[in-house]
Design a protein around this motif. Structure first.
Motif, mmCIF file in Angstrom:
data_model
loop_
_atom_site.group_PDB
_atom_site.id
_atom_site.type_symbol
_atom_site.label_atom_id
_atom_site.label_comp_id
_atom_site.label_asym_id
_atom_site.label_seq_id
_atom_site.Cartn_x
_atom_site.Cartn_y
_atom_site.Cartn_z
ATOM 1 N N GLY A 1 0.803 -1.210 0.000
ATOM 2 C CA GLY A 1 0.000 0.000 0.000
ATOM 3 C C GLY A 1 0.844 1.270 0.000
ATOM 4 O O GLY A 1 0.331 2.356 0.248
ATOM 5 N N THR B 1 1.098 6.586 1.618
ATOM 6 C CA THR B 1 0.195 5.472 1.891
ATOM 7 C C THR B 1 -0.999 5.723 0.980
ATOM 8 O O THR B 1 -1.708 6.729 1.133
ATOM 9 C CB THR B 1 -0.255 5.465 3.368
ATOM 10 O OG1 THR B 1 0.925 5.404 4.179
ATOM 11 C CG2 THR B 1 -1.155 4.280 3.658
ATOM 12 N N ASN C 1 -5.725 4.218 -3.056
ATOM 13 C CA ASN C 1 -6.190 3.266 -4.051
ATOM 14 C C ASN C 1 -4.968 2.764 -4.794
ATOM 15 O O ASN C 1 -4.215 3.555 -5.368
ATOM 16 C CB ASN C 1 -7.160 4.000 -5.002
ATOM 17 C CG ASN C 1 -7.701 3.081 -6.082
ATOM 18 O OD1 ASN C 1 -7.156 1.999 -6.331
ATOM 19 N ND2 ASN C 1 -8.770 3.529 -6.729
ATOM 20 N N ALA C 2 -4.738 1.464 -4.741
ATOM 21 C CA ALA C 2 -3.503 0.904 -5.294
ATOM 22 C C ALA C 2 -3.578 0.654 -6.796
ATOM 23 O O ALA C 2 -2.699 0.022 -7.358
ATOM 24 C CB ALA C 2 -3.142 -0.394 -4.561
#
Lengths: 128, 447
Positions: A23, A106, A109-110
């Motif tokens: 993440g 961080t 949305n990956a």
């Protein structure tokens, strides 16, 4: 162009790169960008904890030539900034994909599927 | 003329009808006066395509990054600005400055003319000497800063900024033809003796074999590099014995050169080589092969900034309309000369001037670079100056120049630059703050 574009990274047309690990996204500017800017003399980065939506300017890279905003290719919260750049902004010139990283996010949305892969970015640089 | 006039008859303290004022009328002169000449005006013509120097293809072959400068497509750097900067400080750098203007004035009236249109004393130059000087307009503001080289008794080489070349040419020719005003106190005044010299543009193909452009070779190893070119012992001795600001004519490497020991980098071992433009690329290449590092405009600017040298548009004229004394170069304006264009206005400004250009250096590396127009504040937060130039010095610190109130211009005084003001979003733009304004800035840079 003799610029490198590592295959494991994603790229934007604004010449930022992203390395996504779980993440966390590490962001910097590309070899092409540092070469165009020439000697980098100043970097302004946000504080840890700052939140930025995707596409927003999160910092400034200033070279002997010009000051350029840097835009985040992912939305999220700053988890780390490269404090080494404060005294050695030239690390961006010497090692843009390593020691010259700017910030870690961080991510909210990956999904980075909309970004360019190495071949597409290299072709894009070639075309400019 | 009534030479027996009573000088006490009026209250001026002199006999106004006597010929004290060589070439001028006395205060009581009532005869015919020439009509006032119009003021010089200049508008930059819209560019008709980018110009190139004869070295353009060479720069591209060498991988230079090219940018537009003064209408020319010029190298801004070849590899790294800092590497080029250090090459000049520690070795030798070579610069294409063939975009700069080169004129010559030749004839028995050339010295007198140049003494009228420039601030320094041309008559004091011996053959083989040069000096730094200014063209001032009638308001005492520089039209340009320039170098004058006395290459022969009656021949002067004049080197001007590329960005002002066309303006200078129009200005000088307007004076020669008696079409522009040169003396507000006597607005019909024209320069005398214009038929006693010829002004030429040495970059005009019409001058043929006498065309000359400037190539600068600068840095401690410059002499060694230049003398690697083949030439007679006599010519090589002329170069090695050339004093600071000296100028001579030699043949080296098969090239006919006017060589001067001058430059714009702050180096004392420094040459400018005036050569025919067709031969300039070959000379440049030869000197690179001899060990000179090709340097671009960016290094030229950082070197001159570090050396504290003024740049037209920044420390001279520009948004602050600075004159040579503002820039700290008032000693190149010789007020004891009877007349030169701009003298009265310059002297009037000098009586009121309360600020001067000083140099500053930031005490932390990685500081945000200052830019022209950034306000400078004292420890109480008062605006005491405005940045005119800033660059990176040899040790990697931000170093620049600023126009600062003389009351604050004390050596060693701590001041802060409100850098990055152009990017501020809220409140009054710091660039609009006047001197003396209290600046509510939260500088990230410690004093």
């Amino acid at each position: 162009m003799g610029n490198t574009t590592p295959a494991d990274l994603k790229y934007t047309k604004n010449d930022e790169w992203v390395r996504l690990e779980g993440g966390t996204a590490t962001i910097g500017i590309t070899d092409y960008a540092q070469e165009q800017l020439n000697d980098i003399v100043y970097v302004e980065l946000p504080d840890v904890g700052a939140k930025f939506p995707k596409g927003e300017s999160f910092g400034v890279v200033e070279s002997v030539k010009a000051a350029s905003d840097v835009y985040t290719p992912v939305g999220g919260t700053i988890s780390a900034v490269n404090s080494g750049l404060e005294d050695q902004p030239e690390l961006i010139n010497t090692d843009p994909y390593g020691e010259g990283w700017l910030v870690k996010f961080t991510v909210d949305n990956a999904d980075v599927s909309d970004l360019l892969d190495a071949d597409a970015y290299a072709a894009y640089c070639e075309s400019r | 003329m009534n030479v027996k006039g009573d000088w006490q008859a009026d209250s001026t303290g002199y006999a106004a009808q006597k010929a004290y004022f060589v070439g001028m009328n006395g205060a009581n002169y009532a005869g015919p006066k020439p009509a006032a000449l119009p003021l010089f005006t200049w508008e930059e013509p819209s560019p008709d395509g980018m110009k190139t120097t004869t070295l353009h293809a060479l720069h591209q072959d060498m991988g230079a990054k090219m940018v537009e400068f003064a209408g020319y497509d010029m190298p801004v750097w070849y590899s790294s600005v800092m590497e080029e900067h250090l090459a000049v400080r520690n070795g030798a750098g070579i610069f294409d400055v063939s975009h700069m203007g080169t004129f010559d004035a030749t004839g028995p009236g050339a010295a007198a003319f140049l003494d009228t249109v420039t601030t320094n004393e041309v008559g004091k130059l011996a053959i083989g000497e040069s000096h730094y000087t200014y063209f001032l307009d009638v308001n005492g503001i520089p039209v340009d800063d320039l170098m004058i080289y006395r290459v022969a008794e009656e021949r002067f080489l004049i080197v001007v900024n590329a960005s002002n070349n066309d303006k200078n040419w129009a200005w000088l020719n307007g004076i020669i033809s008696g079409e522009v005003q040169i003396d507000p106190a006597n607005p019909g005044r024209r320069v005398e003796g214009v038929d006693r010299f010829v002004l030429r543009d040495l970059r005009d193909p019409a001058v043929g074999a006498e065309m000359r452009v400037d190539i600068a070779l600068q840095g401690p190893k410059s002499t060694d590099i230049l003398l690697q070119l083949h030439g007679s012992d006599a010519d090589k001795t002329k170069v090695s014995k050339l004093p600071w600001a000296g100028v001579t004519t030699v043949t080296l490497g098969g090239y006919d050169l006017i060589v001067s020991r001058t430059g714009y980098t702050g180096e004392r071992v420094a040459y400018e080589l005036f050569i025919h433009p067709d031969k300039a690329p070959a000379l440049f290449k030869d000197l690179v092969e001899c060990g000179a590092v090709a340097c671009g405009l960016a290094a030229r600017d950082s070197l001159r900034t570090e050396a504290g040298l003024p740049l037209y548009g920044h420390e001279l004229a520009g948004p602050l309309t600075l004159n040579p004394a503002d820039a700290g170069f008032g000693s190149y304006v010789k007020l004891w000369k009877p007349f030169f264009v701009g003298k009265a206005a310059f002297a009037a400004h000098e009586r009121e001037r309360d600020a001067e250009v000083v140099r500053f250096r930031m005490d932390n590396k990685g500081a945000r670079p200052a830019h022209q127009g950034d306000p400078m504040v004292d420890k109480k937060g008062r605006v005491v100056g405005v940045v005119t130039s800033c660059s990176i010095d040899t040790e990697g610190y931000q170093l620049g120049q600023a126009y600062v109130k003389v009351t604050a211009a004390e050596e060693g005084a701590g001041v802060a630059v409100f850098a990055g003001s152009g990017r501020t979003k809220a409140g009054k733009a710091p660039g609009e703050l006047g001197m003396g304004t209290k600046c509510q800035c939260q500088s990230r840079q410690p004093f």
